[in-house]
Design a protein around this motif. Structure first.
Motif, PDB file in Angstrom:
ATOM      1  N   LEU A  60       0.829  -1.203   0.000  1.00 41.71           N
ATOM      2  CA  LEU A  60       0.000   0.000   0.000  1.00 41.71           C
ATOM      3  C   LEU A  60       0.866   1.258   0.000  1.00 41.71           C
ATOM      4  O   LEU A  60       0.629   2.194  -0.773  1.00 41.71           O
ATOM      5  CB  LEU A  60      -0.927   0.006   1.212  1.00 41.71           C
ATOM      6  N   ASN A  61       1.863   1.293   0.875  1.00 43.83           N
ATOM      7  CA  ASN A  61       2.758   2.447   0.910  1.00 43.83           C
ATOM      8  C   ASN A  61       3.542   2.582  -0.382  1.00 43.83           C
ATOM      9  O   ASN A  61       3.818   3.699  -0.843  1.00 43.83           O
ATOM     10  CB  ASN A  61       3.722   2.331   2.100  1.00 43.83           C
ATOM     11  N   GLY A  62       3.915   1.432  -0.966  1.00 43.03           N
ATOM     12  CA  GLY A  62       4.650   1.460  -2.226  1.00 43.03           C
ATOM     13  C   GLY A  62       3.852   2.113  -3.343  1.00 43.03           C
ATOM     14  O   GLY A  62       4.359   2.965  -4.077  1.00 43.03           O
ATOM     15  N   ILE A  63       2.582   1.723  -3.463  1.00 39.35           N
ATOM     16  CA  ILE A  63       1.718   2.326  -4.482  1.00 39.35           C
ATOM     17  C   ILE A  63       1.501   3.803  -4.186  1.00 39.35           C
ATOM     18  O   ILE A  63       1.534   4.655  -5.087  1.00 39.35           O
ATOM     19  CB  ILE A  63       0.366   1.581  -4.542  1.00 39.35           C
ATOM     20  N   GLY A  64       1.275   4.125  -2.909  1.00 41.08           N
ATOM     21  CA  GLY A  64       1.075   5.521  -2.533  1.00 41.08           C
ATOM     22  C   GLY A  64       2.282   6.378  -2.854  1.00 41.08           C
ATOM     23  O   GLY A  64       2.152   7.511  -3.350  1.00 41.08           O
ATOM     24  N   LEU A  65       3.483   5.855  -2.614  1.00 38.35           N
ATOM     25  CA  LEU A  65       4.704   6.611  -2.907  1.00 38.35           C
ATOM     26  C   LEU A  65       5.017   6.638  -4.402  1.00 38.35           C
ATOM     27  O   LEU A  65       5.571   7.616  -4.905  1.00 38.35           O
ATOM     28  CB  LEU A  65       5.882   6.019  -2.126  1.00 38.35           C
ATOM     29  N   LEU A  66       4.685   5.560  -5.112  1.00 37.07           N
ATOM     30  CA  LEU A  66       4.858   5.563  -6.573  1.00 37.07           C
ATOM     31  C   LEU A  66       4.075   6.716  -7.186  1.00 37.07           C
ATOM     32  O   LEU A  66       4.609   7.511  -7.972  1.00 37.07           O
ATOM     33  CB  LEU A  66       4.370   4.237  -7.159  1.00 37.07           C
ATOM     34  N   ILE A  67       2.810   6.820  -6.795  1.00 40.21           N
ATOM     35  CA  ILE A  67       1.953   7.878  -7.340  1.00 40.21           C
ATOM     36  C   ILE A  67       2.313   9.230  -6.737  1.00 40.21           C
ATOM     37  O   ILE A  67       2.441  10.227  -7.446  1.00 40.21           O
ATOM     38  CB  ILE A  67       0.471   7.554  -7.059  1.00 40.21           C
ATOM     39  N   GLY A  68       2.484   9.253  -5.411  1.00 43.31           N
ATOM     40  CA  GLY A  68       2.727  10.510  -4.726  1.00 43.31           C
ATOM     41  C   GLY A  68       4.064  11.131  -5.077  1.00 43.31           C
ATOM     42  O   GLY A  68       4.144  12.312  -5.444  1.00 43.31           O
ATOM     43  N   LEU A 221      -7.914  11.107 -17.768  1.00 40.02           N
ATOM     44  CA  LEU A 221      -6.654  10.401 -17.561  1.00 40.02           C
ATOM     45  C   LEU A 221      -5.660  10.728 -18.668  1.00 40.02           C
ATOM     46  O   LEU A 221      -5.979  10.648 -19.846  1.00 40.02           O
ATOM     47  CB  LEU A 221      -6.911   8.891 -17.516  1.00 40.02           C
ATOM     48  N   ASP A 222      -4.455  11.114 -18.269  1.00 37.74           N
ATOM     49  CA  ASP A 222      -3.393  11.469 -19.213  1.00 37.74           C
ATOM     50  C   ASP A 222      -2.280  10.428 -19.084  1.00 37.74           C
ATOM     51  O   ASP A 222      -1.569  10.398 -18.089  1.00 37.74           O
ATOM     52  CB  ASP A 222      -2.863  12.872 -18.889  1.00 37.74           C
ATOM     53  N   PHE A 223      -2.135   9.575 -20.096  1.00 31.67           N
ATOM     54  CA  PHE A 223      -1.176   8.479 -20.012  1.00 31.67           C
ATOM     55  C   PHE A 223       0.267   8.960 -20.078  1.00 31.67           C
ATOM     56  O   PHE A 223       1.173   8.270 -19.608  1.00 31.67           O
ATOM     57  CB  PHE A 223      -1.454   7.443 -21.098  1.00 31.67           C
ATOM     58  N   SER A 224       0.501  10.142 -20.647  1.00 24.92           N
ATOM     59  CA  SER A 224       1.860  10.669 -20.646  1.00 24.92           C
ATOM     60  C   SER A 224       2.283  11.043 -19.224  1.00 24.92           C
ATOM     61  O   SER A 224       3.433  10.821 -18.827  1.00 24.92           O
ATOM     62  CB  SER A 224       1.953  11.893 -21.562  1.00 24.92           C
ATOM     63  N   ILE A 225       1.357  11.581 -18.450  1.00 29.41           N
ATOM     64  CA  ILE A 225       1.639  11.886 -17.041  1.00 29.41           C
ATOM     65  C   ILE A 225       1.791  10.596 -16.252  1.00 29.41           C
ATOM     66  O   ILE A 225       2.651  10.483 -15.373  1.00 29.41           O
ATOM     67  CB  ILE A 225       0.512  12.761 -16.436  1.00 29.41           C
ATOM     68  N   PHE A 226       0.964   9.611 -16.580  1.00 30.96           N
ATOM     69  CA  PHE A 226       1.062   8.310 -15.898  1.00 30.96           C
ATOM     70  C   PHE A 226       2.438   7.691 -16.106  1.00 30.96           C
ATOM     71  O   PHE A 226       3.065   7.204 -15.159  1.00 30.96           O
ATOM     72  CB  PHE A 226      -0.033   7.377 -16.414  1.00 30.96           C
ATOM     73  N   ARG A 227       2.913   7.699 -17.359  1.00 31.50           N
ATOM     74  CA  ARG A 227       4.228   7.129 -17.652  1.00 31.50           C
ATOM     75  C   ARG A 227       5.326   7.880 -16.903  1.00 31.50           C
ATOM     76  O   ARG A 227       6.262   7.272 -16.362  1.00 31.50           O
ATOM     77  CB  ARG A 227       4.493   7.159 -19.167  1.00 31.50           C
ATOM     78  N   LYS A 228       5.231   9.194 -16.877  1.00 32.17           N
ATOM     79  CA  LYS A 228       6.240   9.999 -16.176  1.00 32.17           C
ATOM     80  C   LYS A 228       6.175   9.765 -14.668  1.00 32.17           C
ATOM     81  O   LYS A 228       7.211   9.723 -13.984  1.00 32.17           O
ATOM     82  CB  LYS A 228       6.010  11.482 -16.477  1.00 32.17           C
ATOM     83  N   THR A 229       4.978   9.595 -14.150  1.00 35.61           N
ATOM     84  CA  THR A 229       4.801   9.316 -12.719  1.00 35.61           C
ATOM     85  C   THR A 229       5.483   8.013 -12.337  1.00 35.61           C
ATOM     86  O   THR A 229       6.216   7.940 -11.346  1.00 35.61           O
ATOM     87  CB  THR A 229       3.301   9.249 -12.373  1.00 35.61           C
ATOM     88  N   VAL A 230       5.254   6.975 -13.129  1.00 38.63           N
ATOM     89  CA  VAL A 230       5.893   5.680 -12.872  1.00 38.63           C
ATOM     90  C   VAL A 230       7.406   5.804 -13.026  1.00 38.63           C
ATOM     91  O   VAL A 230       8.174   5.274 -12.214  1.00 38.63           O
ATOM     92  CB  VAL A 230       5.338   4.606 -13.833  1.00 38.63           C
ATOM     93  N   HIS A 231       7.825   6.521 -14.039  1.00 41.02           N
ATOM     94  CA  HIS A 231       9.244   6.718 -14.344  1.00 41.02           C
ATOM     95  C   HIS A 231       9.984   7.350 -13.148  1.00 41.02           C
ATOM     96  O   HIS A 231      11.074   6.915 -12.770  1.00 41.02           O
ATOM     97  CB  HIS A 231       9.347   7.631 -15.574  1.00 41.02           C
ATOM     98  N   LEU A 232       9.372   8.344 -12.526  1.00 39.51           N
ATOM     99  CA  LEU A 232      10.009   9.072 -11.436  1.00 39.51           C
ATOM    100  C   LEU A 232       9.740   8.475 -10.056  1.00 39.51           C
ATOM    101  O   LEU A 232      10.511   8.680  -9.125  1.00 39.51           O
ATOM    102  CB  LEU A 232       9.550  10.543 -11.449  1.00 39.51           C
ATOM    103  N   GLY A 233       8.652   7.745  -9.939  1.00 35.52           N
ATOM    104  CA  GLY A 233       8.290   7.209  -8.622  1.00 35.52           C
ATOM    105  C   GLY A 233       8.694   5.771  -8.392  1.00 35.52           C
ATOM    106  O   GLY A 233       8.539   5.249  -7.284  1.00 35.52           O
ATOM    107  N   ILE A 234       9.260   5.125  -9.408  1.00 34.62           N
ATOM    108  CA  ILE A 234       9.544   3.693  -9.313  1.00 34.62           C
ATOM    109  C   ILE A 234      10.546   3.363  -8.199  1.00 34.62           C
ATOM    110  O   ILE A 234      10.445   2.329  -7.541  1.00 34.62           O
ATOM    111  CB  ILE A 234      10.038   3.148 -10.679  1.00 34.62           C
ATOM    112  N   THR A 235      11.517   4.248  -7.983  1.00 31.07           N
ATOM    113  CA  THR A 235      12.513   3.997  -6.939  1.00 31.07           C
ATOM    114  C   THR A 235      11.859   3.889  -5.573  1.00 31.07           C
ATOM    115  O   THR A 235      12.151   2.973  -4.791  1.00 31.07           O
ATOM    116  CB  THR A 235      13.560   5.124  -6.914  1.00 31.07           C
ATOM    117  N   TYR A 236      10.970   4.818  -5.277  1.00 28.05           N
ATOM    118  CA  TYR A 236      10.310   4.848  -3.975  1.00 28.05           C
ATOM    119  C   TYR A 236       9.370   3.656  -3.832  1.00 28.05           C
ATOM    120  O   TYR A 236       9.220   3.090  -2.744  1.00 28.05           O
ATOM    121  CB  TYR A 236       9.560   6.165  -3.806  1.00 28.05           C
ATOM    122  N   PHE A 237       8.736   3.281  -4.949  1.00 29.16           N
ATOM    123  CA  PHE A 237       7.886   2.092  -4.943  1.00 29.16           C
ATOM    124  C   PHE A 237       8.700   0.837  -4.654  1.00 29.16           C
ATOM    125  O   PHE A 237       8.314   0.015  -3.816  1.00 29.16           O
ATOM    126  CB  PHE A 237       7.185   1.959  -6.295  1.00 29.16           C
TER     127      PHE A 237
END
Length: 439
Positions: A60-68, A221-237
């Motif tokens: 749960l925290n991983g998903i929250g931090l990935l997005i957040g 929903l903007d998939f370009s933002i989604f991709r960038k979110t995953v790209h930048l948040g993956i470490t924390y996830f």
């Protein structure tokens, strides 16, 4: 703006780090409070059941931090573009809602199956599935709380984020005592108390969210933002997700080696480790907003200085934490050993002293991974996080436990973190020698 950053960046950095460490400790206290009251109110079987369920929080925290964190880093980089930041925030809400629905459905319909997958045996299955069902049914509280906290922190309000998180944790302590000892609700009471914590945190910060972040169409929903979110948040996830995977694998191996008593002993180690990891997570998250801002303004020397300070802090914290755990390991174990079980005491006491050697390296690995993510270099960040969380931990666990039994299990984390430290060091040296301007 550049002049302000030049003059105040270290103060801003220290403020972010301190408040973020306290915030993340607040999150970890959800589980630690449950562990203490379950251990003393229910006993070793309750402690074992709770430890089986702990990975749920990591996911749960991983998903929250990935997005957040993925969204908040974009928010920092595009802070001057109001239209862009509004779209980023709104898409983060959409991602959070979709993830919450998935976790809620898993909790309602598959909690018993998840309990067995996570390693529960017939003795503790009912308790662990009850805890998992309640937590996942209210997964939206945990996910949205993490996302809101990340955006508030990157909006230069780390003190508010800290206050919200610590307030929720303090409430959890009182509710744990009331539900377990007064109402005698057992592990169900521990789960209900924990659910109230992120809800209370959200209530504290929600007025600020409504005032400062514009909520637009929640279906855009903007998939370009989604991709960038995953790209930048993956470490924390990965840092959070890998913690859950490690606990699952350790539980399965330890259950086979030592049974429920071994899992209960590991429950003590895992929960203390979660608090320490929260400190390092807070440090790594705390450096992100200031480094990202300085990176966005092309203040090269500031970024280098911040990295050095963060690494020194990580090293000092690692030494202090290991020294404390080594000296007071007996006292730590006794806090959770209600039944004064000698076997559990010996397992946990030895385990703490070996397992926590890894924390001498872990903080540095966290900081370096976060640094690369903060300057928009996700590849080395991903490699570092993947290495410490998956690449080395799994083979080391299988090999060391086979040859050295339970002591091999405890040595797994130090082995994985020390090898990852070498990789982190190589990335930093390569980055330093590079003539390409990354910031």
């Amino acid at each position: 703006m550049q002049e302000v950053l030049k003059n105040n960046y270290i103060n801003n950095f220290l403020k972010q780090v301190i408040f973020n460490i306290l915030s993340m400790i607040g999150i970890s206290l959800y589980v630690l409070a449950d562990t203490f009251f379950v251990a003393n109110g229910i006993g070793n079987e309750g402690l074992a059941a709770l430890n089986i369920s702990i990975p749920i929080f990591s996911f749960l925290n991983g998903i929250g931090l990935l997005i957040g964190m993925g969204g908040a880093i974009q928010y920092s980089i595009y802070k001057e573009n109001i239209k862009k930041t509004n779209r980023i925030f709104n898409n983060s809400l959409i991602f959070s809602l979709l993830a919450s629905i998935v976790f809620t459905l898993l909790g309602v319909f598959f909690s018993e199956d998840l309990s067995m997958i996570l390693g529960a045996n017939e003795v503790i299955k009912d308790m662990s599935s009850t805890y998992i069902k309640i937590i996942l049914s209210f997964s939206s509280f945990f996910i949205f709380n993490n996302v809101f906290i990340c955006f508030i922190r990157n909006d230069n309000k780390p003190k508010l984020a800290m206050f919200a998180m610590l307030s929720g944790s303090i409430l959890n302590i009182f509710l744990d005592y009331y539900f377990i000892f007064i109402l005698d609700l057992g592990i169900r009471g521990a789960a209900i108390a924990t659910v109230f914590s992120p809800l209370f945190s959200i209530l504290i910060i929600f007025k600020y969210i409504l005032k400062n972040f514009k909520i637009l169409k929640l279906y855009n929903l903007d998939f370009s933002i989604f991709r960038k979110t995953v790209h930048l948040g993956i470490t924390y996830f990965l840092n959070e997700f890998s913690s859950g995977i490690i606990i699952i694998l350790f539980n399965l191996i330890i259950m086979n080696l030592m049974g429920n008593i071994g899992v209960a002993a590991y429950g003590i180690i895992a929960n203390v480790a979660l608090v320490v990891m929260a400190i390092f997570t807070g440090l790594s998250q705390g450096i992100q907003p200031v480094i990202s801002e300085n990176y966005g303004m092309d203040l090269k020397n500031n970024v280098k200085t911040l990295l050095i300070i963060a690494l020194v802090i990580a090293l000092i914290l690692g030494i202090i934490i290991y020294g404390f755990v080594f000296i007071y390991s007996k006292e730590i174990v006794n806090l959770f050993n209600k039944d004064s079980n000698f076997m559990m005491f010996e397992i946990a006491n030895t385990g703490l002293k070996i397992y926590f050697i890894g924390f001498l390296f872990m903080g540095i690995n966290f900081v370096i991974a976060s640094f690369f993510s903060s300057v928009n270099m996700s590849k080395p960040s991903f490699i570092i996080s993947f290495s410490r969380g998956f690449l080395f931990i799994i083979p080391f666990l299988l090999i060391l436990s086979y040859f050295y039994g339970i002591k091999g299990v405890w040595a797994t984390v130090p082995a994985a973190e020390s090898i990852t430290f070498i990789i982190s060091y190589i990335f930093i040296i390569k980055h330093k020698k590079s003539n390409i301007k990354k910031y």
